[in-house]
Design an enzyme around this catalytic site. Structure first.
Site, PDB file in Angstrom:
ATOM      1  N   LYS A 149       0.864  -1.180   0.000  1.00 33.47           N
ATOM      2  CA  LYS A 149       0.000   0.000   0.000  1.00 33.47           C
ATOM      3  C   LYS A 149       0.896   1.224   0.000  1.00 33.47           C
ATOM      4  O   LYS A 149       1.997   1.192   0.555  1.00 33.47           O
ATOM      5  CB  LYS A 149      -0.854   0.006   1.274  1.00 33.47           C
ATOM      6  CG  LYS A 149      -2.057   0.901   1.195  1.00 33.47           C
ATOM      7  CD  LYS A 149      -3.220   0.202   0.509  1.00 33.47           C
ATOM      8  CE  LYS A 149      -4.428   1.095   0.367  1.00 33.47           C
ATOM      9  NZ  LYS A 149      -5.537   0.385  -0.281  1.00 33.47           N
ATOM     10  N   GLY A 186     -20.523   6.472   2.962  1.00 34.20           N
ATOM     11  CA  GLY A 186     -19.506   6.711   1.935  1.00 34.20           C
ATOM     12  C   GLY A 186     -20.123   6.444   0.581  1.00 34.20           C
ATOM     13  O   GLY A 186     -20.289   5.282   0.187  1.00 34.20           O
ATOM     14  N   GLY A 226     -19.059   6.977  -2.489  1.00 34.55           N
ATOM     15  CA  GLY A 226     -18.052   7.145  -3.543  1.00 34.55           C
ATOM     16  C   GLY A 226     -18.059   5.943  -4.462  1.00 34.55           C
ATOM     17  O   GLY A 226     -19.094   5.304  -4.674  1.00 34.55           O
ATOM     18  N   VAL A 281     -17.032   2.874  -4.250  1.00 34.47           N
ATOM     19  CA  VAL A 281     -17.498   1.593  -3.719  1.00 34.47           C
ATOM     20  C   VAL A 281     -18.976   1.682  -3.310  1.00 34.47           C
ATOM     21  O   VAL A 281     -19.798   0.846  -3.682  1.00 34.47           O
ATOM     22  CB  VAL A 281     -16.643   1.172  -2.498  1.00 34.47           C
ATOM     23  CG1 VAL A 281     -17.190  -0.118  -1.884  1.00 34.47           C
ATOM     24  CG2 VAL A 281     -15.194   0.986  -2.905  1.00 34.47           C
ATOM     25  N   GLY A 282     -19.299   2.728  -2.536  1.00 30.20           N
ATOM     26  CA  GLY A 282     -20.639   2.842  -1.971  1.00 30.20           C
ATOM     27  C   GLY A 282     -21.732   2.968  -3.008  1.00 30.20           C
ATOM     28  O   GLY A 282     -22.758   2.275  -2.949  1.00 30.20           O
TER      29      GLY A 282
HETATM   30  P1  NAD Z   1     -14.070   7.462  -2.781  1.00 27.84           P
HETATM   31  O1  NAD Z   1     -13.122   8.552  -2.485  1.00 27.84           O
HETATM   32  O2  NAD Z   1     -14.559   7.266  -4.169  1.00 27.84           O
HETATM   33  O3  NAD Z   1     -15.375   7.593  -1.861  1.00 27.84           O
HETATM   34  C1  NAD Z   1     -15.328   7.769  -0.497  1.00 27.84           C
HETATM   35  C2  NAD Z   1     -16.661   8.337  -0.060  1.00 27.84           C
HETATM   36  O4  NAD Z   1     -16.690   8.391   1.365  1.00 27.84           O
HETATM   37  C3  NAD Z   1     -16.927   9.773  -0.542  1.00 27.84           C
HETATM   38  O5  NAD Z   1     -18.280   9.888  -0.934  1.00 27.84           O
HETATM   39  C4  NAD Z   1     -16.654  10.621   0.704  1.00 27.84           C
HETATM   40  O6  NAD Z   1     -17.388  11.828   0.699  1.00 27.84           O
HETATM   41  C5  NAD Z   1     -17.130   9.677   1.781  1.00 27.84           C
HETATM   42  N1  NAD Z   1     -16.602   9.908   3.124  1.00 27.84           N
HETATM   43  C6  NAD Z   1     -15.356  10.253   3.499  1.00 27.84           C
HETATM   44  N2  NAD Z   1     -15.278  10.385   4.839  1.00 27.84           N
HETATM   45  C7  NAD Z   1     -16.521  10.080   5.301  1.00 27.84           C
HETATM   46  C8  NAD Z   1     -17.072  10.012   6.598  1.00 27.84           C
HETATM   47  N3  NAD Z   1     -16.355  10.256   7.672  1.00 27.84           N
HETATM   48  N4  NAD Z   1     -18.382   9.671   6.713  1.00 27.84           N
HETATM   49  C9  NAD Z   1     -19.144   9.428   5.633  1.00 27.84           C
HETATM   50  N5  NAD Z   1     -18.653   9.447   4.375  1.00 27.84           N
HETATM   51  C10 NAD Z   1     -17.360   9.782   4.220  1.00 27.84           C
HETATM   52  O7  NAD Z   1     -13.382   6.137  -2.213  1.00 27.84           O
HETATM   53  P2  NAD Z   1     -13.678   4.630  -2.607  1.00 27.84           P
HETATM   54  O8  NAD Z   1     -12.785   4.245  -3.707  1.00 27.84           O
HETATM   55  O9  NAD Z   1     -15.139   4.432  -2.753  1.00 27.84           O
HETATM   56  O10 NAD Z   1     -13.142   3.875  -1.310  1.00 27.84           O
HETATM   57  C11 NAD Z   1     -13.900   3.848  -0.117  1.00 27.84           C
HETATM   58  C12 NAD Z   1     -13.303   2.811   0.818  1.00 27.84           C
HETATM   59  O11 NAD Z   1     -13.310   1.538   0.173  1.00 27.84           O
HETATM   60  C13 NAD Z   1     -11.864   3.024   1.253  1.00 27.84           C
HETATM   61  O12 NAD Z   1     -11.709   2.490   2.552  1.00 27.84           O
HETATM   62  C14 NAD Z   1     -11.082   2.191   0.279  1.00 27.84           C
HETATM   63  O13 NAD Z   1      -9.842   1.805   0.806  1.00 27.84           O
HETATM   64  C15 NAD Z   1     -11.991   1.001   0.152  1.00 27.84           C
HETATM   65  N6  NAD Z   1     -11.820   0.233  -1.060  1.00 27.84           N
HETATM   66  C16 NAD Z   1     -11.912   0.803  -2.285  1.00 27.84           C
HETATM   67  C17 NAD Z   1     -11.797   0.017  -3.415  1.00 27.84           C
HETATM   68  C18 NAD Z   1     -11.990   0.579  -4.800  1.00 27.84           C
HETATM   69  O14 NAD Z   1     -12.014  -0.215  -5.735  1.00 27.84           O
HETATM   70  N7  NAD Z   1     -12.162   1.855  -4.980  1.00 27.84           N
HETATM   71  C19 NAD Z   1     -11.532  -1.347  -3.288  1.00 27.84           C
HETATM   72  C20 NAD Z   1     -11.460  -1.910  -2.015  1.00 27.84           C
HETATM   73  C21 NAD Z   1     -11.610  -1.105  -0.909  1.00 27.84           C
END
Ligand code: NAD
Length: 378
Positions: free
Chosen positions: A78, A178, A180, A182-183
């Site tokens: 990482k 969240g 973003g 993933v969500g």
């Molecule tokens: P992203 O930046 O696209 O989205 C993150 C979202 O979380 C945003 O909408 C942001 O506004 C929100 N957020 C941030 N802090 C917050 C809080 N305190 N309360 C509520 N919402 C909050 O990121 P992502 O790529 O969706 O990743 C999210 C998580 O999933 C991370 O932990 C990342 O490590 C993990 N993850 C991502 C992937 C991937 O493919 N993108 C894969 C595995 C794990």
């Protein structure tokens, strides 16, 4: 520093820790390569103001376990850069390019996207050092955030887990923290299959509607750089309120440790599927387990992104990647949850056992158990 090594240095890793600093542009970053017995490490580059060495270590280990659990020929690593991910793009490009250039010769780490980075960032890395995954389509990649690879996997993990808590997806109430990459894709797939999104949060706040939120409208808002709280229907609340929303399925998809011993008692759900990495402290997971709330561990449920990345690395197309994600996540979730049901194991212990067995088998095949220094290895 000593504490971190004492805490996390064990017989799996870490293999390398590299601190990168370039004061002339304000760059401060860290790379942790945990274990590469199964192959070169794939792991995301995270940009956030509050990242830390400890967070990077824990995420690198999570990648070792995730890649092994997913059966990929990759180890875990990482990297993090300290900074606001919304900084002006030219500055972001400069930081990322400089960080990548400093790590040009670290052949056993392949950059991927994570919080605060995206396909464009991976294109900069590829241009700079020729080694990244999660590339834009125009650059030969499968844009895993755009296509929602991780959300697709979270959806399948949820489907497999639901019968273990006597629930079905039809009409199940979902809350997502969240919204973003993933969500929002998790929400889309779950709701397309019959679930109802009743709550969602992003960094600016949360929104709740027991009758169900309009997922497409929320996605559209986020696309335009707005927040879920800008949606014109539902109750607008602060972002912490997402923890209190009653539901059947609660999906953390934001930051680490958002559920901990101090707030775990507020969670009112039957199933937690961990979209984010390490979103729940182990102590809080144990409390949930004792309360009969099933938690599907992060590195089992959210492996869709890295499976997609590994498929991209092998020049597979998107359809093949999605089929592989579905097959691997369903099989691994089922295997973990069978151990939970049949042996009474804590889900994280069952998942770690499965992954560690696979890492240790790979280590047993190598002359140097946690790495290989052979030329032409990558
Ligand atoms: P992203 O930046 O696209 O989205 C993150 C979202 O979380 C945003 O909408 C942001 O506004 C929100 N957020 C941030 N802090 C917050 C809080 N305190 N309360 C509520 N919402 C909050 O990121 P992502 O790529 O969706 O990743 C999210 C998580 O999933 C991370 O932990 C990342 O490590 C993990 N993850 C991502 C992937 C991937 O493919 N993108 C894969 C595995 C794990």
């Amino acid at each position: 520093m000593t504490d971190v090594f004492e805490l996390l240095g064990d017989d799996l890793g870490p293999l390398k820790v590299i601190h990168v600093r370039e004061p002339s542009i304000g760059l401060k970053g860290i790379l942790v390569i945990d274990n590469v017995a199964r192959g070169p490490a794939i792991g995301g580059l995270r940009i956030a103001p509050d990242v830390s060495l400890m967070e990077c270590f824990r995420l690198a280990r999570a990648m070792t376990l995730k890649n092994a659990a997913a059966g990929l020929p990759h180890g875990g690593g990482k990297s993090v850069i300290y900074g606001d991910p919304r900084m002006p793009p030219p500055h972001k490009a400069k930081l990322i390019r400089c960080f990548a250039a400093a790590l040009r010769d670290v052949q056993d780490y392949i950059f991927g996207p994570d919080m605060g980075t995206d396909e464009e960032c991976m294109a900069w890395v590829r241009d700079e050092i020729g080694r990244s995954v999660g590339l834009p389509r125009d650059f030969g990649g499968i844009p895993l955030d755009e296509v929602g690879a991780t959300g697709w996997g979270v959806f399948h993990a949820t489907q497999v887990a639901l019968p273990h808590v006597d629930l079905s997806l039809q009409g199940a109430k979902v809350v997502i923290q969240g919204f973003g990459a993933v969500g929002k894709h998790s929400a889309r797939h779950l709701c397309d299959a019959g679930a109802i999104l009743v709550g969602a949060a992003d960094s600016r706040g949360s929104i709740y509607d027991d009758a169900g939120l309009d997922v497409s409208a929320l996605i559209e808002l986020k696309k335009r750089g707005r927040s879920v709280v800008d949606h014109n229907v539902g109750e607008k609340l602060n972002r912490e309120a997402v923890v209190d929303m009653e539901c059947d399925i609660w999906i953390p998809a934001a930051r680490p440790d958002v559920i901990n011993e101090a707030n775990v008692s507020r969670l009112k759900t039957r199933l937690v599927v961990e979209g984010a990495n390490i979103p729940i402290t182990t102590a809080a997971e144990r409390i949930l387990h004792e309360r009969g709330v099933l938690c599907v561990p992060d590195f089992i449920a959210n492996a869709g992104g890295v499976i997609c990345a590994a498929m991209e690395y092998q020049n597979a197309n998107q359809a093949a990647a999605f089929d592989t994600i579905e097959e691997k996540i369903r099989t691994n979730t089922q295997e973990v949850l069978e151990s939970v049901d049949q042996e009474g194991l804590f889900p994280r212990d069952a998942a770690i056992r499965l992954a560690e067995r696979r890492v240790k088998t790979a280590m047993s095949y190598r002359q140097w158990s946690s790495f290989s220094a052979a030329p032409g290895y990558v």
